[in-house]
Write a protein that holds these residues in place. Structure first.
Motif, PDB file in Angstrom:
ATOM      1  N   THR A 210       0.826  -1.218   0.000  1.00 49.77           N
ATOM      2  CA  THR A 210       0.000   0.000   0.000  1.00 49.77           C
ATOM      3  C   THR A 210       0.863   1.273   0.000  1.00 49.77           C
ATOM      4  N   ALA A 211       2.193   1.114   0.016  1.00 45.11           N
ATOM      5  CA  ALA A 211       3.069   2.296   0.048  1.00 45.11           C
ATOM      6  C   ALA A 211       2.947   3.063  -1.274  1.00 45.11           C
ATOM      7  N   PRO A 212       3.164   4.404  -1.249  1.00 49.29           N
ATOM      8  CA  PRO A 212       3.102   5.175  -2.494  1.00 49.29           C
ATOM      9  C   PRO A 212       4.171   4.681  -3.480  1.00 49.29           C
ATOM     10  N   ILE A 213       3.816   4.723  -4.759  1.00 47.91           N
ATOM     11  CA  ILE A 213       4.750   4.222  -5.775  1.00 47.91           C
ATOM     12  C   ILE A 213       5.395   5.409  -6.485  1.00 47.91           C
ATOM     13  N   PRO A 214       6.708   5.573  -6.352  1.00 48.92           N
ATOM     14  CA  PRO A 214       7.346   6.711  -7.021  1.00 48.92           C
ATOM     15  C   PRO A 214       7.368   6.513  -8.532  1.00 48.92           C
ATOM     16  N   ALA A 215       7.313   7.618  -9.276  1.00 48.72           N
ATOM     17  CA  ALA A 215       7.407   7.507 -10.734  1.00 48.72           C
ATOM     18  C   ALA A 215       8.765   6.947 -11.109  1.00 48.72           C
ATOM     19  N   LEU A 216       9.800   7.436 -10.454  1.00 50.81           N
ATOM     20  CA  LEU A 216      11.155   6.921 -10.654  1.00 50.81           C
ATOM     21  C   LEU A 216      11.821   6.810  -9.294  1.00 50.81           C
ATOM     22  N   GLY A 217      12.265   5.624  -8.936  1.00 51.63           N
ATOM     23  CA  GLY A 217      13.016   5.452  -7.692  1.00 51.63           C
ATOM     24  C   GLY A 217      14.496   5.295  -8.007  1.00 51.63           C
ATOM     25  N   GLY A 218      15.254   4.872  -7.005  1.00 51.15           N
ATOM     26  CA  GLY A 218      16.686   4.653  -7.228  1.00 51.15           C
ATOM     27  C   GLY A 218      16.903   3.528  -8.236  1.00 51.15           C
ATOM     28  N   GLU A 219      18.048   3.588  -8.949  1.00 49.78           N
ATOM     29  CA  GLU A 219      18.332   2.552  -9.963  1.00 49.78           C
ATOM     30  C   GLU A 219      19.025   1.372  -9.299  1.00 49.78           C
ATOM     31  N   THR A 220      18.224   0.472  -8.732  1.00 43.17           N
ATOM     32  CA  THR A 220      18.763  -0.601  -7.895  1.00 43.17           C
ATOM     33  C   THR A 220      18.959  -1.917  -8.640  1.00 43.17           C
ATOM     34  N   TRP A 221      18.017  -2.269  -9.529  1.00 42.97           N
ATOM     35  CA  TRP A 221      18.035  -3.614 -10.132  1.00 42.97           C
ATOM     36  C   TRP A 221      18.371  -3.549 -11.615  1.00 42.97           C
ATOM     37  N   SER A 222      19.271  -4.412 -12.047  1.00 37.77           N
ATOM     38  CA  SER A 222      19.497  -4.495 -13.502  1.00 37.77           C
ATOM     39  C   SER A 222      18.442  -5.395 -14.133  1.00 37.77           C
ATOM     40  N   GLY A 223      17.944  -6.348 -13.370  1.00 42.02           N
ATOM     41  CA  GLY A 223      16.915  -7.242 -13.886  1.00 42.02           C
ATOM     42  C   GLY A 223      16.043  -7.746 -12.753  1.00 42.02           C
ATOM     43  N   VAL A 224      14.847  -8.183 -13.100  1.00 45.63           N
ATOM     44  CA  VAL A 224      13.904  -8.683 -12.095  1.00 45.63           C
ATOM     45  C   VAL A 224      13.178  -9.900 -12.661  1.00 45.63           C
ATOM     46  N   VAL A 225      13.024 -10.925 -11.805  1.00 45.19           N
ATOM     47  CA  VAL A 225      12.050 -11.983 -12.096  1.00 45.19           C
ATOM     48  C   VAL A 225      10.916 -11.754 -11.106  1.00 45.19           C
ATOM     49  N   ASP A 226       9.744 -11.385 -11.623  1.00 40.12           N
ATOM     50  CA  ASP A 226       8.633 -11.016 -10.741  1.00 40.12           C
ATOM     51  C   ASP A 226       7.538 -12.078 -10.766  1.00 40.12           C
ATOM     52  N   CYS A 227       7.305 -12.672  -9.591  1.00 38.90           N
ATOM     53  CA  CYS A 227       6.265 -13.706  -9.453  1.00 38.90           C
ATOM     54  C   CYS A 227       5.035 -13.151  -8.764  1.00 38.90           C
ATOM     55  N   VAL A 228       5.005 -11.858  -8.467  1.00 39.66           N
ATOM     56  CA  VAL A 228       3.987 -11.302  -7.571  1.00 39.66           C
ATOM     57  C   VAL A 228       2.991 -10.389  -8.294  1.00 39.66           C
ATOM     58  N   GLY A 229       3.451  -9.564  -9.237  1.00 37.74           N
ATOM     59  CA  GLY A 229       2.548  -8.640  -9.933  1.00 37.74           C
ATOM     60  C   GLY A 229       2.010  -7.570  -8.996  1.00 37.74           C
ATOM     61  N   GLY A 230       0.877  -6.954  -9.354  1.00 41.22           N
ATOM     62  CA  GLY A 230       0.213  -5.983  -8.490  1.00 41.22           C
ATOM     63  C   GLY A 230       1.080  -4.768  -8.171  1.00 41.22           C
ATOM     64  N   PRO A 231       0.777  -4.094  -7.046  1.00 38.44           N
ATOM     65  CA  PRO A 231       1.513  -2.878  -6.683  1.00 38.44           C
ATOM     66  C   PRO A 231       3.012  -3.125  -6.487  1.00 38.44           C
ATOM     67  N   LEU A 232       3.372  -4.334  -6.007  1.00 34.15           N
ATOM     68  CA  LEU A 232       4.802  -4.612  -5.795  1.00 34.15           C
ATOM     69  C   LEU A 232       5.557  -4.554  -7.115  1.00 34.15           C
ATOM     70  N   LEU A 233       4.941  -5.049  -8.175  1.00 27.69           N
ATOM     71  CA  LEU A 233       5.603  -4.989  -9.484  1.00 27.69           C
ATOM     72  C   LEU A 233       5.801  -3.532  -9.901  1.00 27.69           C
TER      73      LEU A 233
END
Ligand code: NDP
Length: 333
Positions: A210-233
């Motif tokens: 439920t946390a606010p989603i920034p338009a652009l956050g820090g550049e942390t990940w070069s790649g992601v495997v996302d199994c969750v979707g939704g707001p976390l994605l």
């Protein structure tokens, strides 16, 4: 060898009385109740994936009734009308609508179309093949998409969300084995030793959906495997580095992704969807061939729990509650 009078034990999904729910139960079927497909397989093992959990607990997975559940199967061909797939061949089926529109693997015998079959690699037993199952095969498709997008070890960290689940566990092992530095995101703090054992260098908490989603956050990940979707994605996308790639395959955290356009148009971020069910034949063959080269049987043994066919409903309830870690194989035979 089965004959027409052999009884088949199967989990059959039927539409509930109010048509909105389904109910699933063991039933005894006759051989001639099976679909009229070309190849008869004696099923030795199947698996429990999140989707199987939904299907067995009344979720909207089956789209034809009655339906035999189980999205994966592995076993041996006992009768075949296709000379390319003779009796005695060890085979597996992932996807192709099993448990949705086609009868699936929770059945001691199943008839399938020859075009759905994949030969079990020589390196694996049928139990190993199901230990990998749709979860491992999907994770391999995801990691291959990151590699196809040009990501290489040394480019930066890879994040895996839903890390303690079946797809997540395989994605960690496959990405770390390929040389990537892998960070695991999980809602299970107790899973840290397990996730580090798979190859994660760091384990982080899942984060607040439920946390606010920034338009652009820090550049942390070069790649992601996302199994969750939704707001976390959406949160994760805002933290992908310039030119990075997200391979998205899951929806355990929801189906709506409230992401900003900025990561895509200012950082050239790629959101790559991954579908295992109708993946093209060449992608499947490549994924299984890579799995045979990259996954050891010792690793499979370390992440797999084998349950009996009779336990399948209990395990289905637990996977939907998010209580399971790693892979659960169902001994059908
Ligand atoms: P599992 O149930 O094994 O793992 C799912 C993981 O998601 C859990 O272990 C948990 O990870 C996390 N999770 C569960 N509930 C929530 C929640 N409410 N919010 C955020 N995270 C949650 O499932 P699978 O690994 O089999 O499948 C993962 C996803 O991928 C599913 O959505 C499934 O439908 C999808 N899938 C898609 C395929 C495709 O072809 N696209 C093929 C196979 C699977 P943790 O405990 O680490 O937080």
């Amino acid at each position: 060898m089965a004959n027409q009078s052999s009884a088949i034990k199967a989990v059959v999904i039927r539409r509930g009385e109010d048509k909105r729910r389904t109910s699933a139960a063991f039933e005894s079927l006759s051989m001639d109740a099976l679909p009229a497909h070309d190849v008869l397989v004696e099923v030795e093992f199947s698996t429990i994936n999140y989707k199987d959990g939904l299907a067995l607990t009344g979720g909207p997975i089956a789209r034809r009734f009655p339906m035999v559940a189980g999205i994966d199967l592995a076993g041996t061909i006992v009768d075949s009308a296709d000379s390319a797939w003779p009796a005695g061949t060890r085979v597996l089926v992932n996807g192709y609508g099993l448990s949705e529109t086609e009868w699936g693997g929770y059945s001691t015998y199943q008839r399938v179309k020859a075009e759905w079959l994949t030969k079990i690699p020589d390196a694996f037993t049928s139990q190993d093949a199901m230990s990998i199952g749709t979860a491992g095969y999907t994770a391999m498709l995801c990691v291959l998409e990151l590699e196809r997008a040009g990501l290489r070890p040394g480019d930066g960290k890879i994040l895996v969300t839903g890390a303690a689940g079946g797809v997540g566990s395989f994605a960690i092992a496959l990405a770390s084995q390929a040389g990537f530095e892998v960070v695991a995101s999980t809602g299970k703090p107790d899973a840290e030793p397990y996730l580090k054992g798979l190859g994660a260098s760091e384990v982080i908490a899942r984060g607040d959906a439920t946390a606010p989603i920034p338009a652009l956050g820090g550049e942390t990940w070069s790649g992601v495997v996302d199994c969750v979707g939704g707001p976390l994605l959406a949160q994760v996308i805002s933290n992908v580095r310039y030119g990075g790639c997200v391979a998205a395959c899951g929806l355990t955290g929801g189906t709506d992704v409230p992401a900003s356009i900025f990561p895509f148009i200012l950082r050239n971020v790629r959101l790559q969807g991954v579908d295992s069910v109708f993946a093209a034949r060449e992608k499947r063959v490549e994924a299984w061939s890579q799995l045979a080269q990259r996954v050891s049987r010792e690793h499979l043994a370390s992440i797999t729990t084998v349950v009996s066919f009779d336990d399948v409903f209990d395990v289905a309830t637990r996977i939907v509650k998010g209580e399971l870690s790693g892979r659960t194989v169902v001994r059908i035979k």
